[in-house]
Design a protein around this motif. Sequence first.
Motif, mmCIF file in Angstrom:
data_model
loop_
_atom_site.group_PDB
_atom_site.id
_atom_site.type_symbol
_atom_site.label_atom_id
_atom_site.label_comp_id
_atom_site.label_asym_id
_atom_site.label_seq_id
_atom_site.Cartn_x
_atom_site.Cartn_y
_atom_site.Cartn_z
ATOM 1 N N GLU A 175 7.924 3.466 0.660
ATOM 2 C CA GLU A 175 6.564 2.935 0.743
ATOM 3 C C GLU A 175 5.658 3.836 1.583
ATOM 4 O O GLU A 175 5.040 3.406 2.555
ATOM 5 N N SER A 215 3.168 0.755 -5.320
ATOM 6 C CA SER A 215 3.264 -0.691 -5.165
ATOM 7 C C SER A 215 2.610 -1.350 -6.365
ATOM 8 O O SER A 215 1.511 -0.964 -6.790
ATOM 9 N N HIS A 248 7.683 -0.744 -6.276
ATOM 10 C CA HIS A 248 8.129 -2.025 -5.740
ATOM 11 C C HIS A 248 7.273 -3.146 -6.302
ATOM 12 O O HIS A 248 6.056 -2.995 -6.469
#
Length: 505
Positions: A175, A215, A248
């Motif tokens: 991330e 994301s 994700h």
Amino acid sequence: MPNATAVINLDIEGPTISRHLYGHFAEHLGRCIYDGFWVGEDSPVPNEGGIRLDIVQALRALDIPNLRWPGGCFADEYHWKDGIGPRDERPRMVNTHWGNVEENNHFGTHEFMALCELLGAEPYISGNVGSGTVQEMSEWVEYLTRDGDSPMVRLRKANGREEPWRVKYWGIGNETWGCGGNMRAEYAADLSRQYATYCRDHGDNKLYRIASGASDDDYKWTETLMRQISCFGCEATPKNYFQGLSFHYYTIPGPWESKGNSIVFDTEDYYRTMVQARRVDRLIAGHSAVMDVYDPGRTVGLVLDEWGTWWDVEPGTNPGFLFQQNSLRDALVASTHFDIFHKHAARLHMANIAQTVNVLQAMILTDGDSLVLTPSYHVFEMNKGHQDATSLAVHLRADDARRTVGDTELDTLSASASAKDGRLLVSLSNLDAEEPAEITLDLRGRSIGTASARVLTADRLQDHNTPQTPAAVAPRAFDDVKVTDRGLALTLPPHSFLTLSAPLL
């Protein structure tokens, strides 16, 4: 009652369903590692070298293919050299991301590799890009995978391991758009290329380097990394610095500040959850489409290395530990995810449930010496026959199997199928909270032998397993499968997941 037909051509093979789509994730977060996998050698709980054995036994029953560690956000504050050598000499650290707790580093590289060996799983290590250095990660690869003689090889041998391990999967940060450094995509792409360059293949250990990707639906992030990392479209000879690119996605039906309770919810909450769960189909398709522009040969795999439900923590628990219960609703999120994963098997190489023990959508919950298998665990177990199987396209016709949820139409039936070792495996989910569904399996191209089936359901969507009721939601035999001139027919109960297996003739 909805009436549906699922046409499956048994003689038309699709892409292989990678076993790594059934991967797992263990972060230093809450009670996943400490008081989860790791109890210490002096614990009264049966263990091997400090690793809790009943968890190992339960996960081995899933044929767990890989385990991602040490994070998550934790990976980008973890310095691996603090977790090697004699345990009583390892420095303590503060886990600033998750509860601001102190850790003694007793579970480190050697302990993780021992856990993977006990599980029969491939290790997937996330390296520290956010607060680490290129040298630090390069030396970790060398320490684990190099043979012969070098500074890191000598250090490994001094810590008791003569032979190198095989570690294929390496995450280049986590991330990087957020907790891994709050980077811009362009900067993350350049930095990731640099780290990947120094993550060397030592001997015959060939790395599968996974760049920290987007994301949710941030397709621009994926496009930026694919354009710059892979160098497609530039004058230089294209070079894949990475073999995988992650993203994700968590199923969260409400606002971040109030995600909802894991076991106190109504039917409306349930349907909103299913809408969000099925959204992963569009996200995988979207990221895949971007990747296809720069990598039409699909040499770079898409990796969904964090997925699952995310609820408010259980009342009275540490808010930084992300402990939540796991109900039949969570199991149906998992079952529909797997149908979608199978559909995208040509591009999707790996997926990792978040997380394995005591955190978020866990497979296993522990309380002292007790261990509970969650409803989600049973979906993994019932579906394990899909691992490394040949996918079979399922053409599902069910116009009346639909619910209107807000301004969205939710298809309430989900299905996938595969063939492996001469057996057919079909997975079916009925997401309708109240109505059963009549389903005909129209099987074409080959014949099958006698079919057997199991179903996972419960009286209520909110039902879950506890130490006192460990089998409140557990699979049971399903005998109401009828042979027809078109194949098979069955009535799928409301809010249920079913698998059907038969020999191919």
